[in-house]
Design a protein around this motif. Structure first.
Motif, PDB file in Angstrom:
ATOM      1  N   LYS A   1      -2.985  -3.351   8.174  1.00 50.37           N
ATOM      2  CA  LYS A   1      -1.796  -4.160   7.955  1.00 50.37           C
ATOM      3  C   LYS A   1      -1.381  -4.130   6.482  1.00 50.37           C
ATOM      4  O   LYS A   1      -0.207  -4.144   6.165  1.00 50.37           O
ATOM      5  CB  LYS A   1      -2.133  -5.598   8.376  1.00 50.37           C
ATOM      6  CG  LYS A   1      -1.016  -6.320   9.046  1.00 50.37           C
ATOM      7  CD  LYS A   1      -1.570  -7.589   9.682  1.00 50.37           C
ATOM      8  CE  LYS A   1      -0.462  -8.468  10.186  1.00 50.37           C
ATOM      9  NZ  LYS A   1      -0.992  -9.776  10.649  1.00 50.37           N
TER      10      LYS A   1
ATOM     11  N   MET B   1       1.113   5.780   2.760  1.00 53.07           N
ATOM     12  CA  MET B   1      -0.291   6.197   2.731  1.00 53.07           C
ATOM     13  C   MET B   1      -0.878   6.233   4.123  1.00 53.07           C
ATOM     14  O   MET B   1      -1.595   7.151   4.501  1.00 53.07           O
ATOM     15  CB  MET B   1      -1.099   5.226   1.869  1.00 53.07           C
ATOM     16  CG  MET B   1      -1.587   5.851   0.589  1.00 53.07           C
ATOM     17  SD  MET B   1      -2.657   4.730  -0.316  1.00 53.07           S
ATOM     18  CE  MET B   1      -4.220   5.089   0.413  1.00 53.07           C
TER      19      MET B   1
ATOM     20  N   SER C   1     -11.483  -4.236   0.314  1.00 51.91           N
ATOM     21  CA  SER C   1     -10.757  -4.876  -0.784  1.00 51.91           C
ATOM     22  C   SER C   1      -9.676  -3.980  -1.388  1.00 51.91           C
ATOM     23  O   SER C   1      -9.039  -4.357  -2.365  1.00 51.91           O
ATOM     24  CB  SER C   1     -11.751  -5.279  -1.883  1.00 51.91           C
ATOM     25  OG  SER C   1     -12.701  -6.160  -1.366  1.00 51.91           O
TER      26      SER C   1
ATOM     27  N   ARG D   1     -10.323  -8.841  -3.928  1.00 50.06           N
ATOM     28  CA  ARG D   1      -9.285  -9.314  -3.009  1.00 50.06           C
ATOM     29  C   ARG D   1      -9.697 -10.683  -2.486  1.00 50.06           C
ATOM     30  O   ARG D   1     -10.899 -10.982  -2.410  1.00 50.06           O
ATOM     31  CB  ARG D   1      -9.191  -8.315  -1.845  1.00 50.06           C
ATOM     32  CG  ARG D   1      -8.106  -8.592  -0.852  1.00 50.06           C
ATOM     33  CD  ARG D   1      -8.151  -7.594   0.314  1.00 50.06           C
ATOM     34  NE  ARG D   1      -6.940  -7.688   1.113  1.00 50.06           N
ATOM     35  CZ  ARG D   1      -6.762  -7.051   2.265  1.00 50.06           C
ATOM     36  NH1 ARG D   1      -7.711  -6.267   2.749  1.00 50.06           N
ATOM     37  NH2 ARG D   1      -5.631  -7.181   2.930  1.00 50.06           N
TER      38      ARG D   1
END
Ligand code: A3P
Length: 283
Positions: free
Chosen positions: A247, A221, A47, A118
């Protein structure tokens, strides 16, 4: 194809969590000592825990720099409590464990808690790739067969909906829980970092907030974190091109769910999500 998982007291365990550590947590031994300046990052698996953990750490450290000691060294179910006890303050502890499985200290003490949610459809897709990419799970099934496992709570950490409902109740009773939605972090990271700093009671300049938000953008990141994973470790844990930073988008489920799967999701989850204040935005 089945997923190779162990379970403890009917609770499915993730690959990175030694059963003896979980057993101790379930029995509250050894007792976790919370500190008032601890921050707990809690979320269902996939999440945005890594992302949020980095942001919280940067805010507390006052520096827009990625920490290469992984968040897993401060994850309750991944390392022995003694290790966590030895970590210097401020600690950014984290866990995917259900609330009722967490040490009671977490709710009883004054430590701050950051909860991330999420869209469960994106969580399901992300988790599918996660299970396929981690060698220990020995899994290579199709999504059609995976989705029922997610919706029926037959994967690591069991039921997504139970997780949210438990926190929803806790939020009504305990102050000091800050909720972040993955989608908001994605669309307006600067604003979310600002709110988070306020919650953490850390003064953060506009410049630092912007730098943190830039540093934590998905590609940065991903590149930064992956550079630091030793090749042998990657090979030992993951299939060829697997990445924890896959992704990083909102709504990927639309590319994966068939109409029938979407209807199946609705039949299993939608009514329950409507009853949840926290999940209503996804209905
Ligand atoms: P995807 O598989 O959809 O890409 P967790 O850290 O809780 O395990 O969550 C992992 C999910 O968060 C993955 O989702 C991962 O790519 C995404 N993620 C990690 N860092 C991110 C970032 N900086 N921005 C957006 N998404 C990120």
């Amino acid at each position: 194809h089945t997923i190779s998982m162990t379970s403890l007291e009917g609770y499915y365990i993730p690959s990175f969590s030694p059963p003896e550590i979980l057993r101790d947590i379930f029995n509250n031994i050894p007792h976790l000592k919370c500190r008032n300046d601890d921050v707990f990052v809690c979320a269902p698996l996939k999440s945005g825990t890594h992302w949020t953990w980095e942001i919280v750490s940067m805010i507390l450290n006052g520096k827009a720099e990625i920490i290469h000691k992984s968040k897993n060294t401060q994850m309750l179910e991944a390392v022995p409590t003694e290790t966590i006890d030895g970590a210097p303050s401020p600690r950014v502890l984290n866990s995917h464990l259900n609330l009722y499985r967490l040490p009671r200290e977490v709710l009883e003490q004054k430590c701050k808690i950051v909860l991330i949610l999420r869209d469960p459809r994106d969580v399901a897709v992300s988790l599918y790739h996660h299970c396929k990419g981690i060698l220990k799970y020995e899994y290579d099934g199709i999504f059609e067969n995976f989705l029922p496992l997610f919706l029926e709570g037959k994967l690591m950490y069991n039921s997504y909906l139970d997780y949210v409902v438990e926190w929803e109740k806790a939020m009504e009773e305990r102050p000091g829980i800050h909720l972040i939605y993955y989608e908001d972090l994605k669309t307006n990271c600067i604003e979310e970092v600002r709110k988070l700093a306020l919650f953490l009671e850390v003064t953060c300049s506009n410049d630092l907030i912007r730098k943190i938000s830039d540093k934590c953008n998905f590609q940065q990141m991903k590149d930064d974190k992956e550079k630091h994973i030793p090749e042998e470790l990657r090979k030992a844990l993951y299939k060829n091109n697997f990445s924890m930073f896959r992704k990083g988008t909102v709504g990927d489920w639309r590319n994966i769910f068939s109409v029938a799967q979407s209807e199946y999701f609705d039949s299993m989850f939608l009514e329950k999500m409507k009853k949840s204040k926290l999940l209503r935005r996804y209905t």
